[in-house]
Design a protein around this motif. Structure first.
Motif, mmCIF file in Angstrom:
data_model
loop_
_atom_site.group_PDB
_atom_site.id
_atom_site.type_symbol
_atom_site.label_atom_id
_atom_site.label_comp_id
_atom_site.label_asym_id
_atom_site.label_seq_id
_atom_site.Cartn_x
_atom_site.Cartn_y
_atom_site.Cartn_z
ATOM 1 N N PHE A 1 -47.219 35.862 -80.320
ATOM 2 C CA PHE A 1 -47.135 34.455 -80.817
ATOM 3 C C PHE A 1 -48.351 33.628 -81.049
ATOM 4 O O PHE A 1 -48.738 33.371 -82.208
ATOM 5 C CB PHE A 1 -46.172 33.451 -79.621
ATOM 6 N N TRP A 2 -49.171 34.018 -80.265
ATOM 7 C CA TRP A 2 -50.691 33.189 -80.370
ATOM 8 C C TRP A 2 -51.475 33.742 -81.330
ATOM 9 O O TRP A 2 -52.085 33.139 -81.952
ATOM 10 C CB TRP A 2 -51.274 32.835 -78.964
ATOM 11 N N ALA A 3 -51.422 34.962 -81.209
ATOM 12 C CA ALA A 3 -52.400 35.944 -82.219
ATOM 13 C C ALA A 3 -51.798 35.807 -83.639
ATOM 14 O O ALA A 3 -52.465 35.607 -84.581
ATOM 15 C CB ALA A 3 -52.430 37.367 -81.821
ATOM 16 N N GLY A 4 -50.456 35.638 -83.562
ATOM 17 C CA GLY A 4 -49.691 35.312 -85.121
ATOM 18 C C GLY A 4 -49.949 33.840 -85.633
ATOM 19 O O GLY A 4 -49.731 34.008 -86.651
ATOM 20 N N GLY A 5 -50.191 33.012 -84.863
ATOM 21 C CA GLY A 5 -50.484 31.766 -85.205
ATOM 22 C C GLY A 5 -49.446 31.114 -85.531
ATOM 23 O O GLY A 5 -49.454 30.039 -86.392
ATOM 24 N N CYS A 6 -48.217 31.179 -85.080
ATOM 25 C CA CYS A 6 -46.794 30.763 -85.576
ATOM 26 C C CYS A 6 -46.990 29.106 -85.380
ATOM 27 O O CYS A 6 -46.502 28.408 -86.325
ATOM 28 C CB CYS A 6 -45.713 31.411 -84.624
ATOM 29 N N TYR B 1 -55.830 45.251 -85.909
ATOM 30 C CA TYR B 1 -54.305 44.848 -85.852
ATOM 31 C C TYR B 1 -54.216 43.418 -85.696
ATOM 32 O O TYR B 1 -53.514 42.624 -86.096
ATOM 33 C CB TYR B 1 -53.727 45.559 -84.479
ATOM 34 N N LEU B 2 -55.187 42.705 -84.806
ATOM 35 C CA LEU B 2 -54.905 41.310 -84.669
ATOM 36 C C LEU B 2 -55.376 40.585 -86.106
ATOM 37 O O LEU B 2 -54.691 39.600 -86.101
ATOM 38 C CB LEU B 2 -56.102 40.934 -83.522
ATOM 39 N N VAL B 3 -56.360 40.909 -86.739
ATOM 40 C CA VAL B 3 -56.665 40.322 -87.977
ATOM 41 C C VAL B 3 -55.709 40.485 -89.271
ATOM 42 O O VAL B 3 -55.228 39.706 -89.782
ATOM 43 C CB VAL B 3 -58.119 40.612 -88.258
ATOM 44 N N GLU B 4 -55.240 41.960 -89.376
ATOM 45 C CA GLU B 4 -54.464 42.294 -90.623
ATOM 46 C C GLU B 4 -53.210 42.150 -90.501
ATOM 47 O O GLU B 4 -52.511 42.371 -91.305
ATOM 48 C CB GLU B 4 -55.164 43.648 -90.935
ATOM 49 N N ALA B 5 -52.744 42.313 -89.170
ATOM 50 C CA ALA B 5 -51.428 42.280 -88.846
ATOM 51 C C ALA B 5 -50.760 41.132 -88.413
ATOM 52 O O ALA B 5 -49.612 40.426 -88.636
ATOM 53 C CB ALA B 5 -51.038 43.342 -87.945
ATOM 54 N N LEU B 6 -51.585 40.327 -87.548
ATOM 55 C CA LEU B 6 -50.930 39.234 -86.923
ATOM 56 C C LEU B 6 -51.929 37.811 -87.238
ATOM 57 O O LEU B 6 -51.294 36.804 -87.725
ATOM 58 C CB LEU B 6 -51.145 39.167 -85.225
ATOM 59 N N GLY B 7 -53.188 37.873 -87.006
ATOM 60 C CA GLY B 7 -53.950 36.696 -87.117
ATOM 61 C C GLY B 7 -53.964 36.099 -88.563
ATOM 62 O O GLY B 7 -54.163 34.759 -88.703
ATOM 63 N N TYR C 1 -66.845 33.508 -78.931
ATOM 64 C CA TYR C 1 -66.912 32.047 -78.130
ATOM 65 C C TYR C 1 -66.262 31.123 -78.996
ATOM 66 O O TYR C 1 -65.817 30.150 -78.388
ATOM 67 C CB TYR C 1 -68.500 31.919 -77.968
ATOM 68 N N TYR C 2 -66.615 31.071 -80.435
ATOM 69 C CA TYR C 2 -66.018 30.000 -81.373
ATOM 70 C C TYR C 2 -64.351 30.190 -81.220
ATOM 71 O O TYR C 2 -63.758 29.152 -80.914
ATOM 72 C CB TYR C 2 -66.432 30.342 -82.653
ATOM 73 N N LEU C 3 -64.121 31.387 -81.117
ATOM 74 C CA LEU C 3 -62.409 31.307 -80.994
ATOM 75 C C LEU C 3 -61.922 30.959 -79.865
ATOM 76 O O LEU C 3 -60.836 30.448 -79.415
ATOM 77 C CB LEU C 3 -61.906 32.910 -81.332
ATOM 78 N N GLU C 4 -62.652 31.137 -78.732
ATOM 79 C CA GLU C 4 -62.458 30.754 -77.476
ATOM 80 C C GLU C 4 -62.555 29.194 -76.984
ATOM 81 O O GLU C 4 -61.580 28.481 -76.554
ATOM 82 C CB GLU C 4 -63.161 31.430 -76.390
ATOM 83 N N SER C 5 -63.678 28.544 -77.409
ATOM 84 C CA SER C 5 -63.898 27.210 -77.135
ATOM 85 C C SER C 5 -63.819 26.406 -78.396
ATOM 86 O O SER C 5 -63.973 25.083 -78.413
ATOM 87 C CB SER C 5 -65.477 27.399 -76.645
ATOM 88 N N GLY C 6 -64.094 26.916 -79.632
ATOM 89 C CA GLY C 6 -64.369 25.909 -80.854
ATOM 90 C C GLY C 6 -65.531 25.657 -81.188
ATOM 91 O O GLY C 6 -65.903 24.930 -82.206
ATOM 92 N N THR D 1 -56.741 37.165 -74.662
ATOM 93 C CA THR D 1 -57.612 37.572 -73.505
ATOM 94 C C THR D 1 -59.137 37.815 -74.038
ATOM 95 O O THR D 1 -59.224 37.916 -75.401
ATOM 96 C CB THR D 1 -57.340 39.223 -73.200
ATOM 97 N N PRO D 2 -60.171 37.768 -73.241
ATOM 98 C CA PRO D 2 -61.492 37.730 -73.932
ATOM 99 C C PRO D 2 -61.605 39.019 -74.626
ATOM 100 O O PRO D 2 -62.102 39.212 -75.674
ATOM 101 C CB PRO D 2 -62.320 37.935 -72.587
ATOM 102 N N GLU D 3 -60.936 40.259 -74.295
ATOM 103 C CA GLU D 3 -61.067 41.398 -74.591
ATOM 104 C C GLU D 3 -60.617 41.606 -76.154
ATOM 105 O O GLU D 3 -61.001 42.081 -77.067
ATOM 106 C CB GLU D 3 -60.302 42.406 -74.058
ATOM 107 N N ASP D 4 -59.450 40.644 -76.585
ATOM 108 C CA ASP D 4 -58.766 40.455 -77.798
ATOM 109 C C ASP D 4 -59.694 39.614 -78.683
ATOM 110 O O ASP D 4 -59.833 40.100 -79.850
ATOM 111 C CB ASP D 4 -57.492 39.873 -77.911
ATOM 112 N N ARG D 5 -60.467 38.688 -78.151
ATOM 113 C CA ARG D 5 -61.364 37.922 -79.156
ATOM 114 C C ARG D 5 -62.365 38.674 -79.417
ATOM 115 O O ARG D 5 -62.849 38.664 -80.306
ATOM 116 C CB ARG D 5 -61.856 36.548 -78.501
ATOM 117 N N ALA D 6 -62.923 39.510 -78.395
ATOM 118 C CA ALA D 6 -64.182 40.320 -78.766
ATOM 119 C C ALA D 6 -63.552 41.310 -79.701
ATOM 120 O O ALA D 6 -64.633 41.817 -80.552
ATOM 121 C CB ALA D 6 -64.651 41.002 -77.509
ATOM 122 N N ALA D 7 -62.556 41.902 -79.537
ATOM 123 C CA ALA D 7 -61.849 42.796 -80.677
ATOM 124 C C ALA D 7 -61.978 42.144 -82.156
ATOM 125 O O ALA D 7 -62.303 43.067 -83.103
ATOM 126 C CB ALA D 7 -60.718 43.370 -80.523
#
Lengths: 160, 291
Positions: free
Chosen positions: B47-52, B192-198, B248-253, B276-282
């Motif tokens: 849900f959060w990764a997909g930006g609904c 996956y996070l960028v091309e399928a969800l984000g 860090y931008y994706l975490e904090s803005g 998760t930090p790992e997903d943002r790093a990915a």
């Protein structure tokens, strides 16, 4: 002949540019000073956040004293009374590109005051947390970032 | 002459029939979701990764209120304004939808009654979602608070209001092929996070005249569909930020200059901060690998 035309065209352009400069000097100096003051304040926010962010990102080693100092500065800056720097008539519709502040800041229903309050509170929490270790600093940065974004999302024109 | 006319008429009828057949909505097979059980906790990540919530939460909603998916966000485009519908679990929203209904909406752009959705719902991206993620997302959405706000109609004029024509658009542009290669687990996750969800590309990649993403200029920036300004390029050649800066931008803005995200990106950060930090790093690793 061609040279003469070029010279005339050049003079005409210079005259136009001159008009623009004269028009500028008639702009409300107090309004521009207010814009400058609040932008300088934002720069100081950013400078102090930069000290903290570099530690949060791991670019520089965490230092409790330095973190506490920067967060303390931010807490002071965000709790200043800035009413004079945000005087009415200093929006981007009135002043143009010198500011990104949207007219909505001053319109009825504006939540700018609450947003500023939220930033001051998040910064106070950051001040309390920054000296307590890297994880404590990192955790308290998030709400500050959110507070910045909450205001920019609604009240700042896009820059690009 | 009469014979020619008859022939032409016949051809036109065949062409129209062909167009009608080709433009038909193509839902998933009836048993596509068989055996897939949704996990609400994993669905929260989807849900959060997909930006609904960026479009489906009520405009201006903050904090917990962003979980009330009442809709109402207006998306301006050259084809008209699309208004995000209520997708909360209420009769005005998606109460009664099956997992298959949601899978058809997200991966095929087809409504439960078999109509085409406009690609303002970014199914061009979600087409690459796993059906397990759809099931998890549905389980999560079922836990959210209902809203009884009625969905508003889109403000789209002729000829773009002929939904059937979207079938031909899908035929041309809808597929689930990956755009970029990914040869490490981190890049695969980032992809996956960028091309399928984000759906970063939906704004950061330019579109052709028919409104489809130009994958040859992937993430190279685009005009703002609202008509004002430009959405920046974020491919490696144009964005000088480090992977740490992006994460860090994706975490904090916060940008590397400690300016902060505004506009639509403030919404994106609110969503990405839940990962998760790992997903943002990915995501950052993927972005840095886009030429």
């Amino acid at each position: 002949m061609k040279t003469k035309m070029t010279v005339i065209a050049g003079l005409a352009l210079a005259a136009l540019a001159g008009t623009a400069v004269i028009a500028d000097s008639h702009a409300d100096k107090a309004a521009l000073a207010a814009v400058k003051a609040r932008q300088a304040t934002m720069d100081l926010y950013a400078f102090n956040l930069g000290q903290l962010g570099a530690m949060a990102k791991g670019e520089v080693e965490y230092n409790a004293d330095a973190a506490a100092a920067a967060a303390g500065n931010l807490a002071k800056l965000t709790s200043m009374n800035q009413m004079a720097a945000w005087k009415p008539g200093t929006d981007n519709a009135t002043l143009g590109d010198v500011t990104h502040a949207l007219p909505a800041v001053w319109e009825s229903g504006s939540t700018v005051g609450e947003k500023a309050q939220a930033l001051a509170e998040a910064s106070a929490a950051l001040e309390a947390a920054a000296g307590g270790g890297l994880d404590s600093l990192r955790g308290a940065m998030g709400p500050v970032g959110k507070a910045c974004g909450a205001c920019h999302e609604l009240y700042r024109a896009k820059s690009n | 002459m009469r014979k020619l006319l008859a022939t032409l008429t016949g051809l036109a009828v065949i062409a129209a029939a062909g167009g009608w057949i080709l433009s038909a909505p193509k839902p998933l097979p009836q048993d596509a979701m068989a055996g897939l059980a949704g996990d609400a906790e994993r669905g929260a990540t989807v849900f959060w990764a997909g930006g609904c919530a960026a479009c489906h939460a009520a405009p201006g909603a903050e904090g917990e209120a962003r979980l009330v998916l009442a809709g109402g966000y207006r998306m301006e485009s050259p084809f008209g304004a699309f208004v995000a519908p209520n997708i909360s679990p209420s009769p005005q929203g998606i109460a009664g939808w099956s997992d298959l209904d949601l899978a058809n909406a997200l991966t095929r752009g087809v409504s439960p009654s078999g109509r085409h959705y406009y690609p303002a719902l970014p199914y061009g991206t979600y087409a690459r979602m796993t059906l397990q993620d759809v099931a998890d997302l549905k389980a999560f959405m079922d836990t959210l608070p209902p809203s009884d706000v009625a969905s508003k109609p889109h403000e789209v004029g002729f000829p773009f209001n002929i939904r059937r024509a979207l079938g031909l658009w899908k035929l041309l542009f809808l597929n689930d092929d990956w755009v970029r290669p990914a040869d490490t687990p981190e890049l695969e996750r980032g992809r996956y996070l960028v091309e399928a969800l984000g759906h970063c590309a939906e704004c950061h990649t330019p579109r052709n005249a028919l409104g489809a993403l130009d994958t040859t200029r992937w993430l190279q920036g685009a005009p703002n569909p609202s008509g004002k300004g430009k959405i920046p390029a974020i491919n490696a050649a144009n964005l000088s930020w480090s992977a740490e800066d992006i994460a860090y931008y994706l975490e904090s803005g916060f940008t590397p200059d400690y300016d902060s995200a505004g506009g639509e990106m403030a919404q994106v950060v609110k969503n990405m901060a839940h990962l998760t930090p790992e997903d943002r790093a990915a995501i950052a690793a993927y972005i840095k690998a886009v030429p």
